[in-house]
Design an enzyme around this catalytic site. Structure first.
Site, short mmCIF file in Angstrom:
data_model
loop_
_atom_site.label_atom_id
_atom_site.label_comp_id
_atom_site.label_asym_id
_atom_site.label_seq_id
_atom_site.Cartn_x
_atom_site.Cartn_y
_atom_site.Cartn_z
N MET A 1 -77.79 44.88 -47.38
CA MET A 1 -76.36 45.16 -47.88
C MET A 1 -75.19 45.19 -46.93
O MET A 1 -74.13 45.85 -47.28
CB MET A 1 -76.49 46.64 -48.67
CG MET A 1 -77.45 46.80 -49.85
SD MET A 1 -77.10 45.99 -51.34
CE MET A 1 -75.88 47.11 -51.94
N ALA A 2 -75.41 44.31 -46.12
CA ALA A 2 -74.50 44.26 -44.72
C ALA A 2 -73.20 43.56 -45.65
O ALA A 2 -73.18 42.78 -46.53
CB ALA A 2 -74.85 43.32 -43.88
N CYS A 84 -84.77 44.84 -42.79
CA CYS A 84 -83.95 43.48 -43.27
C CYS A 84 -84.72 42.37 -42.81
O CYS A 84 -85.39 42.33 -41.80
CB CYS A 84 -82.83 43.72 -42.06
SG CYS A 84 -81.67 42.08 -42.32
N LYS A 124 -86.33 52.96 -42.72
CA LYS A 124 -86.47 51.84 -43.94
C LYS A 124 -87.36 50.71 -43.39
O LYS A 124 -86.90 50.14 -42.60
CB LYS A 124 -85.16 51.72 -44.36
CG LYS A 124 -85.08 50.26 -45.26
CD LYS A 124 -85.35 50.73 -46.63
CE LYS A 124 -85.56 49.61 -47.46
NZ LYS A 124 -84.23 48.71 -47.67
N ASN A 185 -88.14 51.74 -53.16
CA ASN A 185 -87.05 50.69 -53.42
C ASN A 185 -87.38 49.46 -53.81
O ASN A 185 -88.54 49.03 -53.18
CB ASN A 185 -86.48 50.55 -51.76
CG ASN A 185 -85.29 49.52 -51.69
OD1 ASN A 185 -85.28 48.74 -50.87
ND2 ASN A 185 -84.37 49.50 -52.63
N ASP A 187 -86.27 46.45 -57.01
CA ASP A 187 -86.17 46.03 -58.22
C ASP A 187 -85.75 47.17 -59.33
O ASP A 187 -86.38 47.21 -60.46
CB ASP A 187 -87.30 45.24 -58.70
CG ASP A 187 -87.46 43.94 -58.12
OD1 ASP A 187 -86.54 43.30 -57.46
OD2 ASP A 187 -88.48 43.14 -58.23
N GLY A 209 -79.99 49.15 -54.29
CA GLY A 209 -79.31 48.19 -53.36
C GLY A 209 -78.80 47.33 -54.23
O GLY A 209 -77.62 47.87 -54.70
N ARG A 210 -79.03 46.32 -54.47
CA ARG A 210 -78.11 45.30 -55.05
C ARG A 210 -77.97 45.31 -56.54
O ARG A 210 -76.83 45.06 -57.13
CB ARG A 210 -79.05 43.94 -55.21
CG ARG A 210 -79.18 43.13 -53.67
CD ARG A 210 -80.17 42.03 -53.73
NE ARG A 210 -81.43 42.50 -53.94
CZ ARG A 210 -82.57 41.55 -54.33
NH1 ARG A 210 -82.38 40.38 -54.50
NH2 ARG A 210 -83.67 42.00 -54.66
#
Length: 329
Positions: A1-2, A84, A124, A185, A187, A209-210
């Site tokens: 999410m940068a 990441c 994470k 975390n 989907d 997140g997304r």
């Protein structure tokens, strides 16, 4: 999410129900502390507590120094990124690449925890390096032994990147083996999916997140569904417009006009995804050079959407009234 979870977006998500919002990843390289990008990523002015800063790196001493630096500059929680999958991160053995070296993971976690006594450190990571090496349970055990206070697990390996479907069996296995809180975390895009993942894994929470890009109200929707089993009504065009306008105002103030306009384009694109006429609108938006141009175009688009929505609701109401009269007759 940068490039997404900057201070304006974190504040908005917290306002709309997120219990915790973690900063963009900050490098552990002390040479970059003074860069404009790093200073902006570590800017928490006016942010609602708790303030969590995510750091990444592969050197225990540098990670410890970075943790202490961020605590001294307002962080209340240090989050270590071992999730990441980006090449530029993994190529220097940071992010999820660290999962290949369990002894180094232990050294980093212990160094960071010892560097910030009295402050919680979280971690994470992913289910593993690839499908043949799903060592998340071992990483979780190392984390617990090192003094990590909570862990978040993305249900994919590093090799998966963001492709395919997230799996939750590994998260459930980890939850059964450790005593510290586990956050699931991957989907989690709807209130129903959040409940399913919580029930399936036994996790203590979920991380979004997304799915929150352009839908920051997802947090309140999940919170309400978990508490009541019922759905909140979807936001109207007027409410989406109000939320987006407030978000844009914060972006322009945070980045300045030139950079703010560029950053705003992707957020506007996310907010309008799936709306009739949005593709044409987004194409035109990407050509607009100023704040005033963006605001004017955004207002016009959403006012038109609100008018269409109101007209449709009026039509439905009139049809229902006519049907009710016919049934009464």
């Amino acid at each position: 999410m940068a490039g997404v979870t900057d201070r304006p977006f974190r504040q908005l998500c917290k306002q709309l129900g997120a219990g915790l919002a973690v900063s963009e990843m900050v490098t552990s390289n002390s040479l970059l502390y003074g860069s404009a990008k790093t200073l902006r990523r570590a800017n928490h002015e006016g942010e609602v507590d708790p303030i969590s800063v995510q750091i990444a790196g592969a050197d225990p001493l540098m990670m410890a120094t970075a943790a202490k630096y961020n605590i001294d500059h307002g962080a209340q929680i240090i989050d270590i990124n071992m999730g990441c999958p980006a090449k530029k991160v993994c190529n220097v053995m940071a992010g999820s690449a660290l999962m290949q070296d369990e002894p180094l993971v232990a050294k980093i976690l212990e160094a960071v925890v010892n560097a910030v006594p009295g402050f919680p450190v979280t971690l994470k990571f992913r289910t593993g390096w690839n499908s043949e090496n799903k060592n998340a349970p071992m990483i979780a055990r190392i984390a617990e032994q090192s003094g990590i206070r909570a862990i978040a697990i993305h249900g994919r390996t590093r090799a998966d990147q963001y492709t395919g479907d997230a799996e939750y069996d590994t998260i459930a296995e980890v939850k059964s083996r450790v005593q510290i809180p586990v956050i699931a975390n991957g989907d989690i895009t709807t209130p129903e999916k959040a409940k399913f993942v919580l029930d399936y894994t036994g996790a203590d929470g979920v991380m979004i997140g997304r799915a929150a890009q352009g839908r920051p109200w997802l947090f309140r929707e999940i919170e309400h569904f978990l508490a009541t089993g019922k759905h909140l009504p979807p936001p109207t065009a007027l409410e989406i417009h109000r939320i987006l306008r407030a978000h844009l105002t914060e972006l322009y103030a945070f980045y300045g006009e030139e950079t703010g306009v560029k950053i705003a384009r992707k957020h506007i694109s996310w907010y309008t995804k799936g709306i009739v006429g949005a593709a044409t609108f987004r194409h035109a938006m990407n050509q607009l050079p100023t704040v005033d141009d963006q605001i004017r175009a955004t207002d016009e688009f959403f006012f038109a959407q609100a008018h269409a929505q109101t007209h449709a609701q009026t039509h439905i109401s009139a049809a229902n009234d006519e049907l009710a009269q016919q049934e009464a007759a």
